[in-house]
Scaffold this motif. Structure first.
Motif, PDB file in Angstrom:
ATOM      1  N   ALA A 301     -25.875 -22.195  61.648  1.00 19.03           N
ATOM      2  CA  ALA A 301     -26.261 -22.161  63.060  1.00 19.03           C
ATOM      3  C   ALA A 301     -26.346 -20.713  63.516  1.00 19.03           C
ATOM      4  CB  ALA A 301     -25.247 -22.925  63.919  1.00 19.03           C
ATOM      5  N   ILE A 302     -27.147 -20.513  64.583  1.00 21.76           N
ATOM      6  CA  ILE A 302     -27.231 -19.222  65.261  1.00 21.76           C
ATOM      7  C   ILE A 302     -26.911 -19.479  66.723  1.00 21.76           C
ATOM      8  CG2 ILE A 302     -28.686 -17.263  65.862  1.00 21.76           C
ATOM      9  CD1 ILE A 302     -30.430 -17.939  63.452  1.00 21.76           C
ATOM     10  N   TYR A 303     -25.959 -18.721  67.255  1.00 22.52           N
ATOM     11  CA  TYR A 303     -25.542 -18.905  68.637  1.00 22.52           C
ATOM     12  C   TYR A 303     -26.035 -17.740  69.481  1.00 22.52           C
ATOM     13  CZ  TYR A 303     -22.458 -19.749  72.643  1.00 22.52           C
ATOM     14  OH  TYR A 303     -21.955 -19.988  73.901  1.00 22.52           O
ATOM     15  N   GLU A 304     -26.992 -18.027  70.356  1.00 20.87           N
ATOM     16  CA  GLU A 304     -27.530 -17.063  71.315  1.00 20.87           C
ATOM     17  C   GLU A 304     -28.004 -15.770  70.652  1.00 20.87           C
ATOM     18  OE1 GLU A 304     -24.573 -16.448  74.296  1.00 20.87           O
ATOM     19  OE2 GLU A 304     -24.898 -18.414  75.243  1.00 20.87           O
ATOM     20  N   SER A 305     -28.504 -15.885  69.435  1.00 19.89           N
ATOM     21  CA  SER A 305     -28.993 -14.724  68.670  1.00 19.89           C
ATOM     22  C   SER A 305     -27.931 -13.642  68.541  1.00 19.89           C
ATOM     23  CB  SER A 305     -30.254 -14.136  69.323  1.00 19.89           C
ATOM     24  OG  SER A 305     -31.302 -15.077  69.303  1.00 19.89           O
ATOM     25  N   LYS A 306     -26.674 -14.068  68.606  1.00 14.69           N
ATOM     26  CA  LYS A 306     -25.566 -13.111  68.522  1.00 14.69           C
ATOM     27  C   LYS A 306     -24.579 -13.437  67.415  1.00 14.69           C
ATOM     28  CE  LYS A 306     -25.513 -11.944  73.472  1.00 14.69           C
ATOM     29  NZ  LYS A 306     -24.676 -11.955  74.704  1.00 14.69           N
ATOM     30  N   ILE A 307     -24.478 -14.703  67.069  1.00 14.26           N
ATOM     31  CA  ILE A 307     -23.511 -15.127  66.056  1.00 14.26           C
ATOM     32  C   ILE A 307     -24.226 -15.974  65.015  1.00 14.26           C
ATOM     33  CG2 ILE A 307     -21.384 -16.416  65.616  1.00 14.26           C
ATOM     34  CD1 ILE A 307     -20.566 -15.898  68.496  1.00 14.26           C
ATOM     35  N   TRP A 308     -24.023 -15.606  63.752  1.00 12.42           N
ATOM     36  CA  TRP A 308     -24.545 -16.398  62.637  1.00 12.42           C
ATOM     37  C   TRP A 308     -23.343 -17.021  61.941  1.00 12.42           C
ATOM     38  CZ3 TRP A 308     -26.424 -12.006  64.548  1.00 12.42           C
ATOM     39  CH2 TRP A 308     -27.808 -11.893  64.774  1.00 12.42           C
ATOM     40  N   ALA A 309     -23.380 -18.323  61.723  1.00 15.37           N
ATOM     41  CA  ALA A 309     -22.216 -19.020  61.189  1.00 15.37           C
ATOM     42  C   ALA A 309     -22.636 -20.093  60.205  1.00 15.37           C
ATOM     43  CB  ALA A 309     -21.390 -19.635  62.320  1.00 15.37           C
ATOM     44  N   ALA A 310     -21.704 -20.451  59.341  1.00 16.78           N
ATOM     45  CA  ALA A 310     -21.896 -21.559  58.403  1.00 16.78           C
ATOM     46  C   ALA A 310     -20.750 -22.548  58.581  1.00 16.78           C
ATOM     47  CB  ALA A 310     -21.940 -21.053  56.967  1.00 16.78           C
ATOM     48  N   ARG A 311     -21.078 -23.803  58.506  1.00 17.41           N
ATOM     49  CA  ARG A 311     -20.077 -24.870  58.577  1.00 17.41           C
ATOM     50  C   ARG A 311     -19.822 -25.373  57.169  1.00 17.41           C
ATOM     51  NH1 ARG A 311     -20.728 -30.219  62.463  1.00 17.41           N
ATOM     52  NH2 ARG A 311     -19.071 -31.506  61.512  1.00 17.41           N
ATOM     53  N   VAL A 312     -18.558 -25.628  56.852  1.00 12.47           N
ATOM     54  CA  VAL A 312     -18.208 -26.031  55.491  1.00 12.47           C
ATOM     55  C   VAL A 312     -17.314 -27.263  55.533  1.00 12.47           C
ATOM     56  CG1 VAL A 312     -18.403 -23.679  54.587  1.00 12.47           C
ATOM     57  CG2 VAL A 312     -16.201 -24.474  55.474  1.00 12.47           C
ATOM     58  N   GLN A 313     -17.177 -27.869  54.385  1.00 12.22           N
ATOM     59  CA  GLN A 313     -16.249 -28.988  54.238  1.00 12.22           C
ATOM     60  C   GLN A 313     -15.502 -28.832  52.915  1.00 12.22           C
ATOM     61  OE1 GLN A 313     -18.584 -32.589  54.171  1.00 12.22           O
ATOM     62  NE2 GLN A 313     -19.119 -32.371  51.999  1.00 12.22           N
ATOM     63  N   PRO A 314     -14.256 -29.327  52.861  1.00 10.15           N
ATOM     64  CA  PRO A 314     -13.488 -29.170  51.624  1.00 10.15           C
ATOM     65  C   PRO A 314     -13.990 -30.110  50.533  1.00 10.15           C
ATOM     66  CG  PRO A 314     -12.255 -30.500  53.187  1.00 10.15           C
ATOM     67  CD  PRO A 314     -13.488 -30.032  53.909  1.00 10.15           C
ATOM     68  N   ILE A 315     -13.710 -29.728  49.319  1.00 10.50           N
ATOM     69  CA  ILE A 315     -13.983 -30.580  48.159  1.00 10.50           C
ATOM     70  C   ILE A 315     -12.658 -30.782  47.423  1.00 10.50           C
ATOM     71  CG2 ILE A 315     -15.159 -30.733  45.931  1.00 10.50           C
ATOM     72  CD1 ILE A 315     -17.453 -29.192  47.066  1.00 10.50           C
ATOM     73  N   PRO A 316     -12.232 -32.047  47.298  1.00  7.86           N
ATOM     74  CA  PRO A 316     -12.860 -33.278  47.791  1.00  7.86           C
ATOM     75  C   PRO A 316     -12.735 -33.375  49.314  1.00  7.86           C
ATOM     76  CG  PRO A 316     -10.709 -33.769  46.889  1.00  7.86           C
ATOM     77  CD  PRO A 316     -10.958 -32.328  46.594  1.00  7.86           C
ATOM     78  N   SER A 317     -13.538 -34.221  49.907  1.00 14.25           N
ATOM     79  CA  SER A 317     -13.562 -34.332  51.364  1.00 14.25           C
ATOM     80  C   SER A 317     -12.239 -34.835  51.933  1.00 14.25           C
ATOM     81  CB  SER A 317     -14.694 -35.267  51.802  1.00 14.25           C
ATOM     82  OG  SER A 317     -14.523 -36.559  51.230  1.00 14.25           O
ATOM     83  N   SER A 318     -11.418 -35.429  51.082  1.00 19.58           N
ATOM     84  CA  SER A 318     -10.121 -35.949  51.542  1.00 19.58           C
ATOM     85  C   SER A 318      -9.024 -34.892  51.509  1.00 19.58           C
ATOM     86  CB  SER A 318      -9.706 -37.142  50.669  1.00 19.58           C
ATOM     87  OG  SER A 318      -9.601 -36.740  49.306  1.00 19.58           O
ATOM     88  N   ALA A 319      -9.370 -33.682  51.033  1.00 24.40           N
ATOM     89  CA  ALA A 319      -8.363 -32.637  50.907  1.00 24.40           C
ATOM     90  C   ALA A 319      -7.831 -32.235  52.281  1.00 24.40           C
ATOM     91  CB  ALA A 319      -8.952 -31.419  50.194  1.00 24.40           C
ATOM     92  N   SER A 320      -6.536 -31.952  52.342  1.00 22.46           N
ATOM     93  CA  SER A 320      -5.926 -31.544  53.602  1.00 22.46           C
ATOM     94  C   SER A 320      -6.237 -30.075  53.866  1.00 22.46           C
ATOM     95  CB  SER A 320      -4.416 -31.750  53.522  1.00 22.46           C
ATOM     96  OG  SER A 320      -3.782 -31.259  54.682  1.00 22.46           O
ATOM     97  N   PHE A 321      -6.565 -29.781  55.114  1.00 24.99           N
ATOM     98  CA  PHE A 321      -6.816 -28.391  55.490  1.00 24.99           C
ATOM     99  C   PHE A 321      -6.426 -28.218  56.953  1.00 24.99           C
ATOM    100  CE2 PHE A 321     -10.545 -28.717  58.230  1.00 24.99           C
ATOM    101  CZ  PHE A 321     -11.043 -29.969  57.906  1.00 24.99           C
ATOM    102  N   TYR A 322      -6.452 -26.964  57.428  1.00 26.34           N
ATOM    103  CA  TYR A 322      -6.114 -26.693  58.813  1.00 26.34           C
ATOM    104  C   TYR A 322      -6.971 -25.542  59.318  1.00 26.34           C
ATOM    105  CZ  TYR A 322      -3.432 -25.815  63.063  1.00 26.34           C
ATOM    106  OH  TYR A 322      -3.062 -25.663  64.370  1.00 26.34           O
TER     107      TYR A 322
END
Length: 562
Positions: A301-322
């Motif tokens: 995603a690009i937010y207001e042409s100021k921030i470039w970001a990537a969204r991720v998910q853990p592998i496996p998807s059931s892994a605990s994270f915070y």
């Protein structure tokens, strides 16, 4: 070239504190010969190879030319203390086979009992005596790397020559042609582990001296009774990304046409866990420091042409994270003025194609810098992680087990763990402005600190006519000791970015990163030289005409400097 305190290792306030003579009973960074001995790989290994790579070879060549010029006087002038540095400096000079008519260090008092206000004052008085002693010398050249001292020397010689031409004044000599050459500064640092161990040794020595007698501040006379301690400041805890994976993740973004690179700061170095020291309950959820987790990119995603970001998910998807963001996010880049915290506002995520669903591994770690502070009685492990006096940590203690008023509840992740949205681009622990950064970062070399202050009992350097001949553990209360020293600089493990940031760090910042009385004999050796043994000896067959080269060690020509 003298090593400086590593700004990637220490918070800004400590960089200045280490260089202030009054901070330590043993004088601090520029007054402790063990720091200079630790240059490179240490004196035992460096002396046999003449500190190869630690010299400004251009200055070395100029010194060698001066050595061969029989009507020139070669002087090495340093603000390092004579009683602690004389032997070490002579060994360094001898290892490089350099010879000086005079090696002048700063004793505690001058020949007439003078006490000097600064290293510059000491050097100016010595140079004045030098020029008056060689009354027929026609020119002098001084090599210096600090702009402030370059100006100081130039102003001194201009004033000195004017005083010789003043009416109704007995002229001691003709004006002299003085040239002060500014040499490029080259910043060098010690190995981070070595540097930390040396500072811990300085602290131990300081604390031991307080146990035996009262430490008096040389500048003000105020008595200091503070024991010191090495502590850590944790800016954020996160899933840290390796350099190779950082480079790969940055291919997910492209700048709009016409946007200059200078406008953008590239990151892609971590997935935030908390923008503060991580409580044990959260660390347990993520597996503790050093735990590894595999992730896959799913959206960008690009937010207001100021921030470039990537969204991720853990592998496996059931892994605990915070994470304290609504979803696990990697801030890829920021435009000037953008706040990384605003990445949490992104709603419009675009899925990536299969070829861009990168899979990578992270390591749970911390962005850490060290600091030197007074010991605080009763200070606990968690409190010690915050710069200051330990009283402000409760504001952000963040209810270590459950999350407190500083956190806003966010939707639970797919694994049901609780997340939080950052409400501020927060400082570690919510410290007030300047609470952990700032303070003088000036080198203050020779002068004993950022304000270039010197003790009043300084003297002029000893003279030498032998042409240069002559001969620990880390303590802290942070979790698990200093586990993240490899966070400092461009770590091959964590892939932190480069360039020390002079602004307040946020979680997306890459971890950028005597006693006794001594005096000297005021007689100077003759200008022309012959081989002579012992300091202060020279040839008396000179007619006094010629030039003097003040080999000011601040020029970087030597592996020491002040």
């Amino acid at each position: 070239m003298s090593p400086l305190p590593n700004p990637k290792l220490w918070i800004g306030q400590t960089v200045g504190y280490l260089q202030t003579q009054e901070s330590f009973a043993n004088g601090g960074w520029w007054h402790d010969n063990h720091i200079l001995e630790a240059t490179g790989q240490g004196i035992e290994k460096e002396e046999p190879r003449a500190w190869d790579g630690w010299w400004n070879e251009q200055i070395v060549n100029l010194v060698e030319l001066s050595m061969r010029q029989r009507d020139a006087l070669t002087v090495l002038l340093t603000g390092r203390a004579e009683h602690t540095f004389a032997d070490l400096i002579k060994r360094m000079v001898a290892s490089k086979k350099l010879q000086a008519d005079m090696i002048c260090l700063k004793p505690q008092v001058g020949p007439m009992g003078q006490r000097f206000s600064s290293t510059m004052h000491f050097k100016q008085v010595l140079l004045e005596d030098l020029v008056l002693t060689y009354g027929d010398a026609e020119e002098i050249r001084v090599y210096e790397d600090r702009p402030k001292h370059v100006k100081g020397f130039r102003d001194f010689f201009e004033k000195f020559n004017k005083s010789l031409l003043a009416p109704n004044t007995y002229s001691l000599r003709r004006p002299i042609t003085a040239e002060v050459i500014q040499v490029a500064e080259v910043a060098t640092t010690l190995d981070p582990v070595t540097e930390t161990a040396e500072i811990q040794r300085m602290i131990n020595s300081h604390n031991a001296s307080l146990a035996s007698h009262t430490f008096t501040n040389n500048s003000s006379g105020r008595q200091q009774h503070n024991r010191l301690q090495l502590k850590r400041t944790i800016y954020f805890t996160g899933y840290l990304i390796s350099p190779a994976d950082t480079a790969k993740l940055l291919t997910l973004m492209s700048l709009p046409p016409g946007m200059p690179e200078s406008e953008v700061k590239y990151l892609a170095n971590n997935i935030l866990i908390t923008p503060r020291p991580c409580p044990k309950s959260i660390l347990d959820k993520v597996g503790g420091i050093g735990a590894r987790q595999i992730w896959q990119v799913t959206h960008t995603a690009i937010y207001e042409s100021k921030i470039w970001a990537a969204r991720v998910q853990p592998i496996p998807s059931s892994a605990s994270f915070y994470t304290e963001n609504p979803v696990p996010i990697i801030v890829l880049a920021l435009r000037k003025g953008a706040r990384p915290i605003d990445a949490g506002r992104i709603q419009n995520w675009q899925p990536v194609g299969t070829e861009k669903q990168f899979v990578f591994e992270t390591v749970v770690g911390e962005k850490v810098q060290l600091r030197v502070e007074p010991e605080v009685e009763g200070e606990g492990e968690y409190e010690s992680l915050f710069a200051g006096n330990g009283k402000t940590f409760n504001k952000r203690r963040y209810a270590q087990e459950e999350g407190g008023e500083d956190a806003k509840a966010a939707p639970s992740g797919p694994q049901g763990q609780r997340g939080y949205v950052n409400d501020e681009n927060r400082r570690p622990g919510g410290l007030p402005n300047g609470g952990y950064r700032g303070g003088s970062q000036n080198r203050g070399r020779g002068g004993g600190g950022g304000n270039n202050r010197n003790p009043p009992h300084s003297g002029r350097g000893g003279r030498n006519g032998n042409r240069g001949g002559g001969g620990g553990g880390i303590r802290g209360r942070g979790r698990g000791g200093y586990k993240s020293l490899d966070d400092v600089g461009n770590s091959p493990r964590y892939g932190q970015g480069n360039g020390y940031q002079n602004h307040q760090p946020n979680y997306d910042d890459p971890p950028n990163y005597t006693n006794g009385i001594e005096s000297y004999n005021a007689a100077f050796p003759p200008m022309a030289r012959q081989e002579a043994g012992g300091y202060g000896n020279g040839n008396s067959n000179s007619n006094g005409n010629g030039s003097g080269n003040a080999w000011n060690n601040n020029s970087g020509g030597l592996p020491y400097g002040h």
